[in-house]
Scaffold this motif. Structure first.
Motif, mmCIF file in Angstrom:
data_model
loop_
_atom_site.group_PDB
_atom_site.id
_atom_site.type_symbol
_atom_site.label_atom_id
_atom_site.label_comp_id
_atom_site.label_asym_id
_atom_site.label_seq_id
_atom_site.Cartn_x
_atom_site.Cartn_y
_atom_site.Cartn_z
ATOM 1 N N GLY A 1 26.878 51.712 -15.074
ATOM 2 C CA GLY A 1 26.029 52.066 -16.199
ATOM 3 C C GLY A 1 25.895 53.543 -16.482
ATOM 4 N N HIS A 2 26.840 54.365 -16.002
ATOM 5 C CA HIS A 2 26.735 55.803 -16.205
ATOM 6 C C HIS A 2 27.273 56.225 -17.574
ATOM 7 C CE1 HIS A 2 25.354 56.699 -12.207
ATOM 8 N NE2 HIS A 2 26.380 56.067 -11.664
ATOM 9 N N LYS A 3 26.615 57.198 -18.156
ATOM 10 C CA LYS A 3 27.168 57.885 -19.315
ATOM 11 C C LYS A 3 28.239 58.845 -18.806
ATOM 12 C CE LYS A 3 22.835 57.706 -21.927
ATOM 13 N NZ LYS A 3 21.777 58.513 -22.588
ATOM 14 N N VAL A 4 29.359 58.923 -19.540
ATOM 15 C CA VAL A 4 30.488 59.733 -19.083
ATOM 16 C C VAL A 4 30.952 60.652 -20.201
ATOM 17 C CG1 VAL A 4 32.842 59.699 -18.156
ATOM 18 C CG2 VAL A 4 31.235 57.881 -17.523
ATOM 19 N N VAL A 5 31.182 61.922 -19.868
ATOM 20 C CA VAL A 5 31.877 62.855 -20.747
ATOM 21 C C VAL A 5 33.266 63.050 -20.176
ATOM 22 C CG1 VAL A 5 31.967 65.212 -21.644
ATOM 23 C CG2 VAL A 5 29.764 64.034 -21.476
ATOM 24 N N LEU A 6 34.289 62.725 -20.968
ATOM 25 C CA LEU A 6 35.681 62.853 -20.530
ATOM 26 C C LEU A 6 36.225 64.208 -20.957
ATOM 27 C CD1 LEU A 6 36.765 59.274 -21.535
ATOM 28 C CD2 LEU A 6 36.748 60.154 -19.188
ATOM 29 N N ILE A 7 36.778 64.938 -20.001
ATOM 30 C CA ILE A 7 37.351 66.261 -20.245
ATOM 31 C C ILE A 7 38.848 66.207 -19.982
ATOM 32 C CG2 ILE A 7 37.358 68.690 -19.554
ATOM 33 C CD1 ILE A 7 34.781 67.922 -20.936
ATOM 34 N N LYS B 1 24.556 69.139 -21.900
ATOM 35 C CA LYS B 1 23.123 69.316 -22.135
ATOM 36 C C LYS B 1 22.490 68.019 -22.608
ATOM 37 C CE LYS B 1 21.778 73.063 -24.285
ATOM 38 N NZ LYS B 1 21.779 74.128 -25.320
ATOM 39 N N ASP B 2 23.225 67.255 -23.412
ATOM 40 C CA ASP B 2 22.701 65.956 -23.843
ATOM 41 C C ASP B 2 22.507 65.030 -22.649
ATOM 42 O OD1 ASP B 2 22.529 66.612 -26.505
ATOM 43 O OD2 ASP B 2 24.375 65.592 -27.098
ATOM 44 N N LEU B 3 23.448 65.050 -21.717
ATOM 45 C CA LEU B 3 23.296 64.240 -20.510
ATOM 46 C C LEU B 3 22.091 64.686 -19.690
ATOM 47 C CD1 LEU B 3 26.941 63.905 -19.064
ATOM 48 C CD2 LEU B 3 25.672 62.218 -20.394
ATOM 49 N N VAL C 1 27.982 61.668 -15.793
ATOM 50 C CA VAL C 1 29.164 62.108 -15.057
ATOM 51 C C VAL C 1 30.164 62.738 -16.020
ATOM 52 C CG1 VAL C 1 31.075 61.394 -13.553
ATOM 53 C CG2 VAL C 1 28.858 60.228 -13.393
ATOM 54 N N VAL C 2 30.742 63.847 -15.604
ATOM 55 C CA VAL C 2 31.875 64.452 -16.299
ATOM 56 C C VAL C 2 33.127 64.052 -15.524
ATOM 57 C CG1 VAL C 2 33.017 66.594 -16.970
ATOM 58 C CG2 VAL C 2 30.527 66.391 -17.171
ATOM 59 N N GLN C 3 34.016 63.303 -16.169
ATOM 60 C CA GLN C 3 35.270 62.915 -15.528
ATOM 61 C C GLN C 3 36.407 63.698 -16.150
ATOM 62 O OE1 GLN C 3 36.337 58.745 -15.565
ATOM 63 N NE2 GLN C 3 38.186 59.072 -14.341
ATOM 64 N N LEU C 4 37.146 64.415 -15.307
ATOM 65 C CA LEU C 4 38.242 65.255 -15.771
ATOM 66 C C LEU C 4 39.575 64.547 -15.587
ATOM 67 C CD1 LEU C 4 35.828 67.215 -14.647
ATOM 68 C CD2 LEU C 4 37.523 68.996 -14.995
ATOM 69 N N ILE C 5 40.410 64.611 -16.625
ATOM 70 C CA ILE C 5 41.725 63.984 -16.616
ATOM 71 C C ILE C 5 42.730 64.994 -17.151
ATOM 72 C CG2 ILE C 5 43.133 62.135 -17.623
ATOM 73 C CD1 ILE C 5 40.602 60.417 -17.673
#
Length: 212
Positions: free
Chosen positions: A134-140, A190-192, A109-113
């Motif tokens: 248990g999700h991997k998250v990329v914070l933007i 891409k890693d996700l 998941v990409v979570q935008l803040i």
């Protein structure tokens, strides 16, 4: 990532409308007006693929975009908009919970803040909920062009502290206006998407047009 093809597959209001294909997916989550549509359009170099709702918070569907015929971006309904009724929020919540808890194709998941403000209670609750599942998250951290570069470190520290950020989850300063953070965001996405597909990633690295 060089994007040659991007199009909306379906706007799904319930689980039986989710695409049945088994290609990997990354979901994009954030408060209404945080800049999800601009983020998507910046990544794929398209101005109008993802559109901003004229009534923030009223989008009630999960929008599945297919990219390069290889993966989906899934734009989920924005959260935290007060004018949405409790009944509507409950209906969205059920569909979102089904998606995030049972979607086999979902790789992260990409979570935008919004970088200009401290994370909202909804931002914190969403991040906690994603990590609980248990999700991997990329914070933007969006709209970083709106604050002085000298304050970026402070913004990142605020976001990390308030979220109790998992150190393995990247936090990227991003601007759709300047393109800041675009390449870094693509690397993490891409890693996700392809961490489980090392052979495909090796093929990508061998292609001369794989990256900008």
């Amino acid at each position: 990532m060089k994007v040659n093809q991007a199009e909306l597959v379906i706007s799904a209001a319930k689980q039986d409308q989710f695409p049945g294909t088994m290609i990997p997916e990354v979901a994009l989550s954030g408060r209404s007006n945080v800049g999800k549509s601009s983020f998507i359009n910046t990544l794929i170099n398209r101005k109008g693929l993802a559109r901003t709702s004229q009534r923030p918070g009223k989008t009630q569907t999960l929008n599945f975009y297919i990219i390069n015929d290889r993966f989906h971006f899934v734009d989920v309904p924005g959260y935290g908009y007060a004018k949405v009724s409790k009944a509507e929020r409950a209906a969205w919540g059920k569909t979102l919970e089904l998606y995030f808890s049972s979607r086999e194709q979902l790789n992260g998941v990409v979570q935008l803040i919004d970088s200009r403000h401290k994370p909202s209670e909804d931002d914190i609750l969403m991040y906690d909920w994603l990590k609980h599942h248990g999700h991997k998250v990329v914070l933007i951290a969006t709209k970083c062009d709106k604050i002085p570069r000298g304050k970026w470190a402070k913004s990142k520290k605020q976001i990390s502290g308030d979220l109790n950020r998992d150190p393995s989850d990247p936090l990227i300063m991003f601007s759709s206006e300047t393109g800041q953070g675009k390449e870094e965001a693509w690397r993490e996405i891409k890693d996700l998407l392809f961490a489980k597909q090392p052979d495909q990633e090796s093929a990508d690295r061998s292609e001369p047009d794989a990256n900008d």
